[in-house]
Design an enzyme around this catalytic site. Structure first.
Site, PDB file in Angstrom:
ATOM      1  N   GLU A   1      -2.076  -5.747   8.258  1.00 21.76           N
ATOM      2  CA  GLU A   1      -1.277  -5.260   9.352  1.00 21.76           C
ATOM      3  C   GLU A   1      -1.849  -5.590  10.643  1.00 21.76           C
ATOM      4  O   GLU A   1      -3.137  -5.569  10.808  1.00 21.76           O
ATOM      5  CB  GLU A   1      -1.035  -3.619   8.882  1.00 21.76           C
ATOM      6  CG  GLU A   1      -0.288  -3.268   8.006  1.00 21.76           C
ATOM      7  CD  GLU A   1       0.003  -1.717   7.868  1.00 21.76           C
ATOM      8  OE1 GLU A   1      -0.278  -0.941   8.553  1.00 21.76           O
ATOM      9  OE2 GLU A   1       0.775  -1.339   6.918  1.00 21.76           O
TER      10      GLU A   1
ATOM     11  N   GLU B   1       8.758  -4.255  10.614  1.00 20.71           N
ATOM     12  CA  GLU B   1       9.063  -2.918  10.200  1.00 20.71           C
ATOM     13  C   GLU B   1       9.379  -1.923  11.420  1.00 20.71           C
ATOM     14  O   GLU B   1       8.714  -1.861  12.324  1.00 20.71           O
ATOM     15  CB  GLU B   1       7.912  -2.473   9.362  1.00 20.71           C
ATOM     16  CG  GLU B   1       8.384  -1.078   8.728  1.00 20.71           C
ATOM     17  CD  GLU B   1       7.354  -0.526   8.025  1.00 20.71           C
ATOM     18  OE1 GLU B   1       6.446  -1.219   7.236  1.00 20.71           O
ATOM     19  OE2 GLU B   1       7.482   0.698   7.314  1.00 20.71           O
TER      20      GLU B   1
ATOM     21  N   ASP C   1       0.634  -1.152  -0.205  1.00 23.23           N
ATOM     22  CA  ASP C   1       0.067  -0.002  -0.016  1.00 23.23           C
ATOM     23  C   ASP C   1       1.076   1.168   0.056  1.00 23.23           C
ATOM     24  O   ASP C   1       0.350   2.335  -0.158  1.00 23.23           O
ATOM     25  CB  ASP C   1      -1.003  -0.119   1.180  1.00 23.23           C
ATOM     26  CG  ASP C   1      -0.136  -0.188   2.337  1.00 23.23           C
ATOM     27  OD1 ASP C   1       0.827  -0.260   2.414  1.00 23.23           O
ATOM     28  OD2 ASP C   1      -1.068   0.031   3.654  1.00 23.23           O
ATOM     29  N   SER C   2       2.156   1.181   0.050  1.00 18.59           N
ATOM     30  CA  SER C   2       3.052   2.196  -0.069  1.00 18.59           C
ATOM     31  C   SER C   2       2.963   2.825  -1.441  1.00 18.59           C
ATOM     32  O   SER C   2       3.383   3.888  -1.725  1.00 18.59           O
ATOM     33  CB  SER C   2       4.615   1.696   0.110  1.00 18.59           C
ATOM     34  OG  SER C   2       4.631   0.739  -0.568  1.00 18.59           O
TER      35      SER C   2
ATOM     36  N   LYS D   1      -1.428  -9.442   2.281  1.00 14.65           N
ATOM     37  CA  LYS D   1      -0.591  -9.090   3.840  1.00 14.65           C
ATOM     38  C   LYS D   1      -1.497  -8.204   4.297  1.00 14.65           C
ATOM     39  O   LYS D   1      -2.276  -7.084   3.789  1.00 14.65           O
ATOM     40  CB  LYS D   1       0.604  -8.368   3.451  1.00 14.65           C
ATOM     41  CG  LYS D   1       1.298  -7.894   4.579  1.00 14.65           C
ATOM     42  CD  LYS D   1       3.067  -7.430   4.430  1.00 14.65           C
ATOM     43  CE  LYS D   1       3.041  -6.021   3.795  1.00 14.65           C
ATOM     44  NZ  LYS D   1       2.352  -4.795   4.548  1.00 14.65           N
TER      45      LYS D   1
ATOM     46  N   ASP E   1      -1.334  -6.215  -0.434  1.00 13.44           N
ATOM     47  CA  ASP E   1      -1.468  -5.604   0.850  1.00 13.44           C
ATOM     48  C   ASP E   1      -3.100  -5.383   0.875  1.00 13.44           C
ATOM     49  O   ASP E   1      -3.428  -4.730  -0.010  1.00 13.44           O
ATOM     50  CB  ASP E   1      -0.819  -4.184   1.077  1.00 13.44           C
ATOM     51  CG  ASP E   1       0.215  -4.118   1.924  1.00 13.44           C
ATOM     52  OD1 ASP E   1       0.139  -4.831   2.765  1.00 13.44           O
ATOM     53  OD2 ASP E   1       0.974  -3.243   1.801  1.00 13.44           O
TER      54      ASP E   1
HETATM   55  O1  KIV Z   1       3.558  -1.077   1.598  1.00 16.78           O
HETATM   56  C1  KIV Z   1       4.732  -1.399   1.790  1.00 16.78           C
HETATM   57  O2  KIV Z   1       5.704  -1.254   0.982  1.00 16.78           O
HETATM   58  C2  KIV Z   1       5.199  -2.365   2.788  1.00 16.78           C
HETATM   59  C3  KIV Z   1       6.460  -2.588   3.047  1.00 16.78           C
HETATM   60  C4  KIV Z   1       7.240  -1.587   3.647  1.00 16.78           C
HETATM   61  C5  KIV Z   1       6.739  -3.980   4.164  1.00 16.78           C
HETATM   62  O3  KIV Z   1       4.217  -2.682   3.804  1.00 16.78           O
END
Ligand code: KIV
Length: 270
Positions: free
Chosen positions: A113, A180, A43-44, A111, A82
């Site tokens: 959180e 992280e 989600d970055s 993934k 994500d």
């Molecule tokens: O969204 C992302 O890029 C991440 C990584 C930093 C692990 O969750």
């Protein structure tokens, strides 16, 4: 082709796991030909690609679109997508719709959180045949609760709680956990306490593998260089210089040159 069950084997064999983020087909095509084990459509992308100031702005549609692009570029890689901000906090049906969209877009796993309030959902996703990666420590979707992008698990109590969270994620069926921005010794303890692998970012070397945001690794943003993200290239400079050279050539008429276009003399009708 590598697959999700390999993650457990890699940890058991003591083979470090590599993961980078990716958001587009062109970069994915390059990664597909590289040795990297896995790709995270993180989600970055809300920050790196869309320019938002946090990952709170990522949506399921956004991640699904990027996941589909990455899958087209990287047909041979393990892809983890994500679950974005709150997509897993509005009830099982909405969460499972999000999982469905991400898997249909081409992910091999999702993934998610944090641990608190997510264990039953993780069990349900795993029981539905979808591998889940956990994510603890500086979980960026909670940036507002943390008061910024700050190192987590600094106190003994917080470190102990994080280790317990990691064990609960393993029990719930996660196949690995991203850690992280937590102290290196805490990351080492988590890695030691689990059978499943830990993938670290900003946690030092004593984890089962590392993940970096591909734009950081490639040096795409001159204004953002976190201490933990080693720059393996300086593409911001390379791209800037290439575009400046192109502009200079257009202005001096050096581009296009003979051989870079076709010419055909057309006789005017008499
Ligand atoms: O969204 C992302 O890029 C991440 C990584 C930093 C692990 O969750």
């Amino acid at each position: 082709m590598k697959s999700i069950p390999d993650f457990l084997k890699w940890k058991a064999d003591g083979r470090a796991i590599t993961m980078v983020t990716c958001y587009d087909a062109a970069t994915a095509k390059i990664l597909n030909a590289s040795s990297v084990d896995s790709i995270l459509v993180g989600d970055s992308c809300a920050m790196v690609v869309h320019g938002y100031d946090s990952t709170v702005h990522a949506t399921v549609e956004m991640i699904a679109t990027h996941t589909a692009a990455v899958r087209r570029g990287a047909p041979d890689k393990v892809i983890i997508a994500d679950l974005p901000f709150l997509s897993n906090r509005k009830g099982t049906e909405i969460a499972m719709d999000a999982v469905d969209q991400l898997m249909k877009a081409g992910a091999n796993a999702v993934k998610l959180e944090r641990r608190k309030g997510n264990i039953q959902l993780i069990e349900h996703i795993v029981d539905s045949g979808v591998p889940v990666m956990g994510h603890l420590g500086l979980t960026p979707q909670s940036v507002n609760a943390f008061g910024g992008f700050k190192m987590q698990a600094k106190s003994d109590a917080a470190a102990r709680a994080l280790i317990e969270d990691a064990k609960m994620l393993e029990l719930a069926g996660c196949f690995s956990v991203v850690l992280e921005c937590i102290p290196g010794d805490v990351a080492a303890q988590v890695t030691e306490a689990l059978t499943i692998p830990t993938i670290g970012i900003g946690c030092g070397p004593e984890v089962s593998g590392q993940v970096l945001v591909v734009n950081d690794l490639l040096g795409m943003d001159r204004s953002f260089q976190p201490r933990f993200a080693r720059k393996y290239a300086n593409l911001a400079e390379t791209i800037g210089q290439a575009v400046d050279s192109y502009c200079a050539d257009v202005q001096s008429k050096a581009f296009p040159a003979a051989g870079e276009y076709s010419s055909k003399l057309v006789k005017a009708a008499s």
